[in-house]
Scaffold this motif. Structure first.
Motif, PDB file in Angstrom:
ATOM      1  N   ARG A  58      70.109  19.153  11.913  1.00 50.92           N
ATOM      2  CA  ARG A  58      70.332  20.565  12.901  1.00 50.92           C
ATOM      3  C   ARG A  58      71.412  21.150  11.765  1.00 50.92           C
ATOM      4  NH1 ARG A  58      75.406  20.490  15.071  1.00 50.92           N
ATOM      5  NH2 ARG A  58      77.125  18.184  13.910  1.00 50.92           N
ATOM      6  N   LEU A  85      75.381  23.141  11.142  1.00 49.47           N
ATOM      7  CA  LEU A  85      76.592  22.802  11.448  1.00 49.47           C
ATOM      8  C   LEU A  85      77.100  23.690  12.105  1.00 49.47           C
ATOM      9  CD1 LEU A  85      78.203  20.296   8.129  1.00 49.47           C
ATOM     10  CD2 LEU A  85      77.654  19.419  11.255  1.00 49.47           C
ATOM     11  N   ALA A 111      77.436  21.547  19.078  1.00 47.03           N
ATOM     12  CA  ALA A 111      76.515  19.702  18.680  1.00 47.03           C
ATOM     13  C   ALA A 111      75.701  19.818  19.714  1.00 47.03           C
ATOM     14  CB  ALA A 111      77.319  18.584  18.467  1.00 47.03           C
ATOM     15  N   VAL A 114      76.694  10.911  20.927  1.00 41.07           N
ATOM     16  CA  VAL A 114      76.497  11.241  19.422  1.00 41.07           C
ATOM     17  C   VAL A 114      75.740  10.580  18.458  1.00 41.07           C
ATOM     18  CG1 VAL A 114      78.610  12.517  19.605  1.00 41.07           C
ATOM     19  CG2 VAL A 114      78.314  10.222  19.224  1.00 41.07           C
ATOM     20  N   LEU A 118      83.754  15.364  13.586  1.00 37.36           N
ATOM     21  CA  LEU A 118      82.899  14.399  12.734  1.00 37.36           C
ATOM     22  C   LEU A 118      83.832  13.413  13.990  1.00 37.36           C
ATOM     23  CD1 LEU A 118      81.361  15.911   9.615  1.00 37.36           C
ATOM     24  CD2 LEU A 118      80.554  16.355  12.160  1.00 37.36           C
ATOM     25  N   GLU A 129      71.525  11.684  11.833  1.00 37.41           N
ATOM     26  CA  GLU A 129      71.360  13.120  12.202  1.00 37.41           C
ATOM     27  C   GLU A 129      71.444  13.626  10.785  1.00 37.41           C
ATOM     28  OE1 GLU A 129      74.033  15.558  14.611  1.00 37.41           O
ATOM     29  OE2 GLU A 129      75.014  15.537  13.403  1.00 37.41           O
TER      30      GLU A 129
END
Length: 149
Positions: free
Chosen positions: A20, A22, A26, A31, A51, A90
């Motif tokens: 993805r 940033l 999100a 998570v 994060l 991720e």
């Protein structure tokens, strides 16, 4: 083991990885158990506070290559091992296309695809413009042949 991350794609070996950007919010849902982020110190300073899960960074300027290719290759291999063990992982850069796509193509080579096939697979399954530059395409080839040293 975390439930599959929203937006994760299945690599040819069955492991799941979310790629993805940033700059985008999100995705909803769980998570990551671990994440690998690609970018400059400035990008890191901008996003680090949000994060809250375990993660690592590769210094990788936009449209270019990682500053330490061997360290980047080790981090990519570690990300794949984590995904294969069932962790929700991720990978992301600012836009989620060039650098993230390059890592996704590298991950695809770890599943047995040749570099050109891995780039084509990534463009089909992650983003149609993934692996944006000729040197990023060459780096996928380097990774597949030298990235384990």
């Amino acid at each position: 083991m975390t439930a599959s991350l929203t937006g994760a794609i299945q690599l040819p070996d069955g492991t799941r990885v979310r790629g993805r950007g940033l700059r985008n919010p999100a995705p909803p849902g769980p998570v990551p158990d671990f994440a690998l982020y690609l970018g400059s110190p400035r990008l890191r300073r901008r996003h680090e506070p949000a994060l809250a899960w375990p993660h690592g960074w590769i210094r990788w300027p936009d449209f270019l290559l990682p500053l330490d290719g061997h360290a980047a290759a080790r981090s990519i291999r570690d990300l794949h091992a984590r995904a294969r063990s069932g962790e929700g992982v991720e990978v992301a850069c600012d836009g989620g296309v060039g650098r993230t796509g390059t890592v996704m193509a590298c991950l695809a080579t770890l599943t047995g695809l040749r570099p050109g096939e891995a780039v084509a697979w990534t463009r089909e399954h992650h983003h149609h413009r993934a692996v944006e530059t000729p040197w990023q395409r060459r780096w996928v080839t380097w990774f597949s042949t030298h990235g384990d040293t």
